[in-house]
Design a protein around this motif. Sequence first.
Motif, PDB file in Angstrom:
ATOM      1  N   GLU A   6       0.855   1.205  16.603  1.00  0.00           N
ATOM      2  CA  GLU A   6       1.065   0.750  15.228  1.00  0.00           C
ATOM      3  C   GLU A   6       2.122   1.606  14.540  1.00  0.00           C
ATOM      4  O   GLU A   6       2.282   2.788  14.848  1.00  0.00           O
ATOM      5  CB  GLU A   6      -0.227   0.830  14.405  1.00  0.00           C
ATOM      6  CG  GLU A   6      -1.373  -0.017  14.917  1.00  0.00           C
ATOM      7  CD  GLU A   6      -2.406   0.811  15.639  1.00  0.00           C
ATOM      8  OE1 GLU A   6      -3.591   0.421  15.642  1.00  0.00           O
ATOM      9  OE2 GLU A   6      -2.025   1.848  16.214  1.00  0.00           O
ATOM     10  N   CYS A  22       2.651  -3.775  15.140  1.00  0.00           N
ATOM     11  CA  CYS A  22       1.905  -3.339  16.316  1.00  0.00           C
ATOM     12  C   CYS A  22       2.678  -3.813  17.537  1.00  0.00           C
ATOM     13  O   CYS A  22       2.862  -5.021  17.717  1.00  0.00           O
ATOM     14  CB  CYS A  22       0.504  -3.927  16.301  1.00  0.00           C
ATOM     15  SG  CYS A  22      -0.442  -3.656  17.813  1.00  0.00           S
ATOM     16  N   TRP A  36      -5.778  -7.370  12.953  1.00  0.00           N
ATOM     17  CA  TRP A  36      -5.660  -6.122  12.201  1.00  0.00           C
ATOM     18  C   TRP A  36      -6.981  -5.879  11.481  1.00  0.00           C
ATOM     19  O   TRP A  36      -7.509  -6.773  10.816  1.00  0.00           O
ATOM     20  CB  TRP A  36      -4.518  -6.181  11.193  1.00  0.00           C
ATOM     21  CG  TRP A  36      -3.200  -5.961  11.832  1.00  0.00           C
ATOM     22  CD1 TRP A  36      -2.393  -6.899  12.405  1.00  0.00           C
ATOM     23  CD2 TRP A  36      -2.520  -4.716  11.989  1.00  0.00           C
ATOM     24  NE1 TRP A  36      -1.271  -6.306  12.905  1.00  0.00           N
ATOM     25  CE2 TRP A  36      -1.311  -4.968  12.668  1.00  0.00           C
ATOM     26  CE3 TRP A  36      -2.818  -3.406  11.625  1.00  0.00           C
ATOM     27  CZ2 TRP A  36      -0.405  -3.957  12.979  1.00  0.00           C
ATOM     28  CZ3 TRP A  36      -1.910  -2.405  11.934  1.00  0.00           C
ATOM     29  CH2 TRP A  36      -0.722  -2.683  12.604  1.00  0.00           C
ATOM     30  N   ASP A  50      -6.096 -12.101  11.582  1.00  0.00           N
ATOM     31  CA  ASP A  50      -5.814 -12.223  12.997  1.00  0.00           C
ATOM     32  C   ASP A  50      -5.023 -13.485  13.284  1.00  0.00           C
ATOM     33  O   ASP A  50      -4.869 -14.361  12.436  1.00  0.00           O
ATOM     34  CB  ASP A  50      -7.066 -12.105  13.867  1.00  0.00           C
ATOM     35  CG  ASP A  50      -8.046 -13.243  13.687  1.00  0.00           C
ATOM     36  OD1 ASP A  50      -9.150 -13.156  14.245  1.00  0.00           O
ATOM     37  OD2 ASP A  50      -7.718 -14.231  12.996  1.00  0.00           O
ATOM     38  N   CYS A  96      -4.730  -2.039  14.910  1.00  0.00           N
ATOM     39  CA  CYS A  96      -4.376  -3.243  15.640  1.00  0.00           C
ATOM     40  C   CYS A  96      -5.366  -3.422  16.802  1.00  0.00           C
ATOM     41  O   CYS A  96      -5.744  -2.437  17.453  1.00  0.00           O
ATOM     42  CB  CYS A  96      -2.953  -3.076  16.179  1.00  0.00           C
ATOM     43  SG  CYS A  96      -2.346  -4.421  17.189  1.00  0.00           S
TER      44      CYS A  96
END
Length: 122
Positions: A6, A22, A36, A50, A96
């Motif tokens: 990240e 990420c 995340w 997501d 992440c």
Amino acid sequence: QVQLVESGGGLVQAGGSLRLSCAASGLTFTDYRMSWYRQAPGKERELVADISGVGDSTSYSDAAKGRFTISKKPSNSTVTPQMNSLKPEDTAAYYCRARRWGTFGPSREIYWGQGTQVTVSS
């Protein structure tokens, strides 16, 4: 070996924006749903946003809706949440996560990054 790295965290004033990133390696990027999460001191880790393996499906927490946008770039295996209108309550470590998604749904194969700190000052 799977790695999630990240970047993009930092200090920002309330109302400002940050773009996290990420970078994933060691996996077939489109086979994984990327998410995340964040964790504030003394609180449980919570899902923020997501995105599906091919990037055609996204979801957001209520706190993130309307302010955060998650996107995926398969060409360089990165997933990026753009965070706008940040608030002090968004202060947290952001992580992440990659979860393999098979034909029959989510698998137990999950990977986490080390996290990046976001601090929003009032």
